[in-house]
Motif scaffolding. Structure first.
Motif, short mmCIF file in Angstrom:
data_model
loop_
_atom_site.label_atom_id
_atom_site.label_comp_id
_atom_site.label_asym_id
_atom_site.label_seq_id
_atom_site.Cartn_x
_atom_site.Cartn_y
_atom_site.Cartn_z
N CYS A 75 -9.07 -11.15 -9.57
CA CYS A 75 -8.13 -12.15 -10.33
C CYS A 75 -7.33 -12.76 -8.70
N ALA A 76 -7.30 -11.72 -7.95
CA ALA A 76 -6.63 -12.09 -6.41
C ALA A 76 -7.08 -12.79 -5.65
N GLY A 77 -8.89 -12.61 -6.03
CA GLY A 77 -9.88 -13.03 -4.94
C GLY A 77 -10.13 -14.39 -5.37
N PHE A 78 -10.20 -14.60 -6.88
CA PHE A 78 -10.38 -15.77 -7.13
C PHE A 78 -9.04 -16.47 -6.63
N THR A 126 -8.54 -7.56 3.68
CA THR A 126 -8.68 -6.29 5.00
C THR A 126 -7.52 -6.38 5.55
N ARG A 127 -6.75 -7.17 5.81
CA ARG A 127 -5.35 -6.83 5.81
C ARG A 127 -4.51 -6.87 5.41
N GLU A 128 -4.39 -7.74 3.99
CA GLU A 128 -3.27 -7.67 3.73
C GLU A 128 -3.45 -7.45 2.43
N LEU A 129 -3.55 -8.59 1.61
CA LEU A 129 -4.24 -8.08 -0.32
C LEU A 129 -4.77 -6.59 -0.17
N GLY A 130 -5.14 -6.37 0.94
CA GLY A 130 -5.92 -5.23 -0.40
C GLY A 130 -5.25 -3.67 -0.27
N PRO A 131 -4.22 -3.48 0.85
CA PRO A 131 -3.57 -2.28 0.87
C PRO A 131 -2.38 -2.81 -0.28
N ILE A 183 -11.91 -0.45 -2.09
CA ILE A 183 -12.58 -1.06 -3.93
C ILE A 183 -11.72 -2.00 -3.56
N SER A 184 -10.67 -2.43 -3.99
CA SER A 184 -9.39 -3.42 -3.81
C SER A 184 -10.42 -4.46 -2.86
N ASN A 185 -10.68 -4.67 -1.62
CA ASN A 185 -10.83 -5.16 -0.60
C ASN A 185 -12.53 -5.69 -1.29
#
Lengths: 268, 275
Positions: free
Chosen positions: A71-74, A102-107, A167-169
């Protein structure tokens, strides 16, 4: 007896300083107990406990983390594309999604998901153990509650949260690719070629270091809230809420710190 | 209140000397003195809020007093090293009021836990010893069950089995009969007596169940509002003329502050319900 504003601010500040101090001491004790949780060299059954915690923290959180990341990727790709299109720079959506995740949203997304799921569960579990005297029983059996209860959770989180971050990334970047494919007709192979081109090892490593720090905050805050439960079942419920609120706040605060260090050390 | 004098026991395994405990400025234990001899059963009696559970928590090392000294086998609990405290804790087995069994473990894993944590015995030996402890308390067939599947009496027995798994010198019970029917409570009393005879343990029991206290006690200690009123044999306490001790033993309630007002309230209530 009424208290002045200065007294109230002062006592609240002292409470927060005491809380941070207790957290630091707990982290130190947990790190000292980690050796007894490792396989082959640790105490029997600790590693088994860590594995069951990995299943609870990691495997069970995977669907939620994946969906949030997609969802965040979209959202990131769509919002970025609507602005970058005006400058004829829509191809930079790829950089935006790749670096952003990779820098922010994933973690960060992973930490928020794990905090809500596992942070509250840890505090409720340990709080219940306090209320039913199970923690006292451990101490009277000369078993350190931090070593028995907290260390397996800590080790599990340190292993599993970075995996969930990867996985999130992956899910977030994949969602961006699907958006680019369906909105501008970009071939997925071209998209992923550009992802590899724009992905910097430093960003990936920064994200993984952040995920380790976030995992530490979530587990330690959740467990500290549980150990501090006093009273009955209502106190257990309050501790679960408090664990999520405090750990989310501290995660974001830590993220600010990491971001500042990143830019001060020449990150672009 | 001045603590009641007592003759020091021969070879005290537990010594409580002038212990003072306060919580948030409220004095909960006020200069308590108590000596428990090796191999005796000491029952701590007292009403709710008398401080007996607080005293128990001090004796088993869960808390430290503000002043005074607690010696277990000669070790001062407040000043001991972590290694000495660990050694003392291994010599004390505690059965908590609500059993405090770990719901994530089976009954036999609960009982085996101290053996797995503190010994290097082979797993097969631990399983045998665990079964023996469960058999002693009458739960030989219940090892595979989860604690949630046990009745109240069975949980207490499982807690006792866990408390004796390391063959401790001292066995401590916090309200062992609480919540049990008279038959099961009597069975638990016989278990405590049997364990003491078989293993020559020192037993400390906190209770306000008089029938159990008289069945199992060698000596009793009576607390009231944080002070020690008397320590002695059952006969000595039964014949003690102190008003609070007489009130406790004879089950006499405290007078209601506004008895006339209460009577009027009930009268009006009954008149209103009959209309």
């Amino acid at each position: 007896m009424s208290t002045t504003v200065v007294e109230r601010v002062g006592s609240a500040t002292l409470r927060q300083v005491e809380y941070v101090g207790a957290l630091v001491i707990q982290i130190r004790n947990a790190l000292g107990a980690m050796g007894k949780t490792l396989p082959f060299v640790g105490k029997r059954n600790r590693w088994r406990s860590a594995i069951s915690q990995m299943l609870a923290v990691g495997v069970d959180a995977f669907p939620m983390v994946a969906v949030m990341a997609i969802c965040a990727g979209f959202i990131l790709a769509m919002q970025g594309a609507s602005e970058l299109r005006r400058f004829g720079a829509i191809q930079f959506v790829i950089d935006l999604v790749t670096i952003g995740f990779t820098r922010e949203l994933g973690p960060l997304l992973t930490a928020i998901a794990v905090s809500g799921r596992s942070g509250s569960a840890f505090s409720a579990e340990i709080g219940s153990m306090v209320v039913t005297e199970e923690i006292d029983a451990l101490r009277t059996m000369a078993i350190d509650p931090v070593e028995f209860v907290l260390a397996p959770k800590f080790l599990a989180a340190l292993i599993v949260v970075p995996c969930l971050t990867i996985i999130s990334n992956t899910c977030g970047i994949l969602a961006g690719g699907l958006f680019m494919h369906f909105s501008v007709g970009m071939a997925l192979s071209v998209y992923f070629q550009n992802v590899v081109h724009s992905m910097i090892l430093r960003d990936v490593l920064t994200g993984l270091v952040k995920s380790l720090a976030f995992a530490t905050i979530i587990v330690q805050v959740g467990c500290l809230e549980g150990f501090r439960v006093r009273g009955g079942p209502d106190a257990v419920g309050r501790s679960a809420t408090s664990a999520v609120v405090k750990s989310t706040f501290l995660v974001i605060l830590a993220d600010v710190g990491f971001t500042a260090i990143f830019y001060l050390t020449g990150g672009s | 209140m001045t603590p009641a004098p007592q003759a020091p026991a021969i070879d005290p395994v537990i010594s409580v000397n002038d212990v003072v405990v306060s919580y948030n400025g409220r004095r909960v234990l006020d200069g308590i003195n108590l000596h428990i001899a090796r191999g005796e059963t000491m029952v701590l009696l007292g009403g709710s809020g008398s401080g007996k559970s607080t005293l128990l928590r001090q004796i088993i090392g869960l808390e430290c007093p503000q002043s005074g000294q607690i010696l277990v086998n000669g070790v001062d609990l407040a000043k001991s090293t972590p290694q000495d405290l660990k050694k003392v804790r291994r010599s004390i087995g505690v059965a908590f009021q609500n059993a405090a069994l770990f719901n994530s473990l089976s009954v036999e894993d609960n009982v085996a836990l101290p053996l797995r944590e503190h010994t290097q015995l082979a797993e097969s030996t631990i399983r045998l010893m665990t079964w023996m402890k469960l058999a002693v308390v009458g739960l030989g067939d219940a090892g595979k069950l989860s604690p949630q599947a046990l009745s109240g009496g069975m949980k207490k027995r499982a807690a006792v089995a866990r408390a004796i798994s390391l063959d401790p010198e001292i066995l401590v019970f916090d309200e062992p009969s609480a919540g049990l029917d008279p038959i099961v409570a009597a069975e638990l009393d016989e278990l405590i007596l049997g364990l003491k005879r078989a293993f020559n343990m020192t037993v400390v029991v906190v209770t306000h169940e008089m029938a159990s206290a008289f069945r199992i006690a060698d000596r009793m200690a009576m607390l009231y509002k944080g002070s020690m009123l008397a320590v002695g044999t059952k006969e000595e306490l039964q014949s003690n003329p102190h008003p609070r001790i007489r009130q406790f033993f004879d089950r006499i309630p405290d007078p209601i502050a506004d008895a006339a007002g209460m009577d009027q309230y009930f009268q009006r209530y009954l008149e209103g319900s009959s209309v």
